[in-house]
Write an enzyme that holds these catalytic residues in place. Sequence first.
Site, PDB file in Angstrom:
ATOM      1  N   ASN A   1      43.861  55.948 -11.341  1.00 53.60           N
ATOM      2  CA  ASN A   1      44.614  56.359 -12.531  1.00 53.60           C
ATOM      3  C   ASN A   1      46.114  56.370 -12.176  1.00 53.60           C
ATOM      4  OD1 ASN A   1      46.045  58.119 -14.317  1.00 53.60           O
ATOM      5  ND2 ASN A   1      44.091  58.844 -15.099  1.00 53.60           N
TER       6      ASN A   1
ATOM      7  N   HIS B   1      50.590  58.950 -13.442  1.00 51.49           N
ATOM      8  CA  HIS B   1      51.706  59.735 -12.910  1.00 51.49           C
ATOM      9  C   HIS B   1      52.845  58.885 -12.372  1.00 51.49           C
ATOM     10  CE1 HIS B   1      49.834  63.264 -14.139  1.00 51.49           C
ATOM     11  NE2 HIS B   1      48.776  63.089 -13.385  1.00 51.49           N
TER      12      HIS B   1
ATOM     13  N   ARG C   1      62.994  60.456 -16.585  1.00 50.07           N
ATOM     14  CA  ARG C   1      64.354  59.974 -16.814  1.00 50.07           C
ATOM     15  C   ARG C   1      64.456  59.012 -17.991  1.00 50.07           C
ATOM     16  NH1 ARG C   1      68.066  60.603 -12.517  1.00 50.07           N
ATOM     17  NH2 ARG C   1      67.692  62.702 -11.775  1.00 50.07           N
TER      18      ARG C   1
ATOM     19  N   HIS D   1      45.677  56.836 -19.299  1.00 47.23           N
ATOM     20  CA  HIS D   1      45.411  57.722 -20.438  1.00 47.23           C
ATOM     21  C   HIS D   1      46.595  57.601 -21.395  1.00 47.23           C
ATOM     22  CE1 HIS D   1      44.302  62.125 -21.784  1.00 47.23           C
ATOM     23  NE2 HIS D   1      44.387  61.284 -22.801  1.00 47.23           N
TER      24      HIS D   1
ATOM     25  N   ARG E   1      48.124  59.100 -24.092  1.00 51.22           N
ATOM     26  CA  ARG E   1      48.043  60.375 -24.817  1.00 51.22           C
ATOM     27  C   ARG E   1      48.746  60.257 -26.161  1.00 51.22           C
ATOM     28  NH1 ARG E   1      46.532  64.950 -21.335  1.00 51.22           N
ATOM     29  NH2 ARG E   1      46.981  66.150 -23.207  1.00 51.22           N
TER      30      ARG E   1
ATOM     31  N   ARG F   1      53.266  61.233 -23.350  1.00 52.21           N
ATOM     32  CA  ARG F   1      54.089  61.908 -22.336  1.00 52.21           C
ATOM     33  C   ARG F   1      54.256  61.065 -21.065  1.00 52.21           C
ATOM     34  NH1 ARG F   1      50.205  66.923 -20.671  1.00 52.21           N
ATOM     35  NH2 ARG F   1      50.288  67.234 -22.917  1.00 52.21           N
TER      36      ARG F   1
ATOM     37  N   GLU G   1      41.764  55.662 -21.373  1.00 50.54           N
ATOM     38  CA  GLU G   1      41.350  56.987 -21.849  1.00 50.54           C
ATOM     39  C   GLU G   1      42.101  57.319 -23.136  1.00 50.54           C
ATOM     40  OE1 GLU G   1      40.728  58.888 -17.387  1.00 50.54           O
ATOM     41  OE2 GLU G   1      42.257  59.705 -18.716  1.00 50.54           O
TER      42      GLU G   1
ATOM     43  N   THR H   1      46.992  68.933 -18.244  1.00 53.74           N
ATOM     44  CA  THR H   1      46.108  67.789 -18.040  1.00 53.74           C
ATOM     45  C   THR H   1      44.810  68.078 -18.787  1.00 53.74           C
ATOM     46  OG1 THR H   1      45.031  66.405 -16.370  1.00 53.74           O
ATOM     47  CG2 THR H   1      45.208  68.744 -15.862  1.00 53.74           C
ATOM     48  N   THR H   2      43.911  67.090 -18.867  1.00 57.01           N
ATOM     49  CA  THR H   2      42.659  67.281 -19.605  1.00 57.01           C
ATOM     50  C   THR H   2      41.898  68.458 -19.005  1.00 57.01           C
ATOM     51  OG1 THR H   2      42.654  64.875 -19.657  1.00 57.01           O
ATOM     52  CG2 THR H   2      40.744  65.975 -20.588  1.00 57.01           C
TER      53      THR H   2
ATOM     54  N   GLU I   1      31.441  60.220 -18.088  1.00 52.26           N
ATOM     55  CA  GLU I   1      32.240  60.596 -16.918  1.00 52.26           C
ATOM     56  C   GLU I   1      32.109  62.100 -16.761  1.00 52.26           C
ATOM     57  OE1 GLU I   1      36.338  59.297 -16.745  1.00 52.26           O
ATOM     58  OE2 GLU I   1      36.792  60.804 -15.200  1.00 52.26           O
TER      59      GLU I   1
ATOM     60  N   HIS J   1      38.397  63.858 -12.057  1.00 54.33           N
ATOM     61  CA  HIS J   1      39.354  64.935 -12.345  1.00 54.33           C
ATOM     62  C   HIS J   1      39.456  65.883 -11.154  1.00 54.33           C
ATOM     63  CE1 HIS J   1      41.992  67.606 -14.464  1.00 54.33           C
ATOM     64  NE2 HIS J   1      42.093  66.674 -15.396  1.00 54.33           N
TER      65      HIS J   1
ATOM     66  N   GLY K   1      43.464  59.980  -9.798  1.00 49.18           N
ATOM     67  CA  GLY K   1      44.864  59.686 -10.063  1.00 49.18           C
ATOM     68  C   GLY K   1      45.836  60.522  -9.269  1.00 49.18           C
ATOM     69  N   HIS K   2      45.930  61.800  -9.616  1.00 54.85           N
ATOM     70  CA  HIS K   2      47.031  62.626  -9.114  1.00 54.85           C
ATOM     71  C   HIS K   2      47.120  62.639  -7.589  1.00 54.85           C
ATOM     72  CE1 HIS K   2      49.149  66.451  -8.251  1.00 54.85           C
ATOM     73  NE2 HIS K   2      49.911  66.007  -9.223  1.00 54.85           N
TER      74      HIS K   2
HETATM   75  N1  PXP Z   1      39.228  61.363 -15.608  1.00 53.17           N
HETATM   76  C1  PXP Z   1      39.757  61.794 -16.778  1.00 53.17           C
HETATM   77  C2  PXP Z   1      38.938  61.705 -18.012  1.00 53.17           C
HETATM   78  C3  PXP Z   1      41.080  62.296 -16.836  1.00 53.17           C
HETATM   79  O1  PXP Z   1      41.591  62.709 -18.017  1.00 53.17           O
HETATM   80  C4  PXP Z   1      41.846  62.311 -15.649  1.00 53.17           C
HETATM   81  C5  PXP Z   1      43.252  62.791 -15.699  1.00 53.17           C
HETATM   82  O2  PXP Z   1      44.011  61.980 -16.542  1.00 53.17           O
HETATM   83  C6  PXP Z   1      41.256  61.833 -14.462  1.00 53.17           C
HETATM   84  C7  PXP Z   1      39.940  61.394 -14.464  1.00 53.17           C
HETATM   85  C8  PXP Z   1      42.002  61.798 -13.175  1.00 53.17           C
HETATM   86  O3  PXP Z   1      42.247  63.100 -12.739  1.00 53.17           O
HETATM   87  P1  PXP Z   1      43.189  63.344 -11.498  1.00 53.17           P
HETATM   88  O4  PXP Z   1      44.552  62.859 -11.888  1.00 53.17           O
HETATM   89  O5  PXP Z   1      43.125  64.822 -11.315  1.00 53.17           O
HETATM   90  O6  PXP Z   1      42.633  62.564 -10.352  1.00 53.17           O
END
Ligand code: PXP
Length: 243
Positions: A6, A9, A17, A42, A44, A48, A69, A99-100, A152, A191, A213-214
């Site tokens: 993902n 970020h 910026r 994602h 949104r 954002r 997403e 976040t979700t 998921e 997540h 992702g993060h």
């Molecule tokens: N899966 C879903 C459905 C999410 O909304 C997110 C965050 O956007 C992730 C996975 C990834 O989560 P993380 O960034 O905490 O790894």
Amino acid sequence: MRLFVNIDHVATVRQARRTDEPDPVRAAVLAELGGADGITVHLREDRRHIQDRDVTLLLQTVRTPVNLELAAVPEMVDIALAAPPAQVTLVPERREEVTTEGGLALSAGSSVDSVAEAVMRLHQAKIRTSLFVDPDPAAVHQSAELGVDAIELHTGEFANLPAPERDGQVERLRRAAALGRSLGLAVHAGHGLTYENVRPVASLSDVEELNIGHSIISRAVFVGLERAVREMAEIVRDARRAP
Ligand code: PXP
């Protein structure tokens, strides 16, 4: 086991910026070089981080499947149909959340109606469809009834616990994954997964795709994105070989 990376970020840093760097599409290419099996973004409703233009360019650029997403609202489904990505994961969305925060509410009422409508429209367009749900039997059964291809499983509650207290949540995920598979669903998870906590989830034999992702983007700040993805891919694949 497929690792979907993902890249939201990367766009978060750019939007801080409102400029044109760092570019999430370049990030996607580096993630692929590091061994990502797919790219997740994602889009949104408040835009954002990822912008509509990113989705268009991403689909023109990457070689692996894109998992988009979205909230299950008509305006966002219209965007998916016009794109279209290989896969859409429907997620709950609240503007004030960082976040979700939880899986989709599928028990009754307007939210399940909007999910059903979105699933129908996506399926008509032959887009693989997944629902982000809590790892509970009711949510897994409701997903199967909606006729989606995949679920998921939300790993947030697992990820929020200190390591010695995680066993119960791993078991909860294992049972939900087994139930999903037995009902004919492909099972994904994601997540809050990190280099430190991913192994027990990656070891679950009924889970075939992780969305992370993060933690990967955070590590990339220090070691570079290609290496950060490669390191995560190695942990995920090794967990499957030797749980
Ligand atoms: N899966 C879903 C459905 C999410 O909304 C997110 C965050 O956007 C992730 C996975 C990834 O989560 P993380 O960034 O905490 O790894």
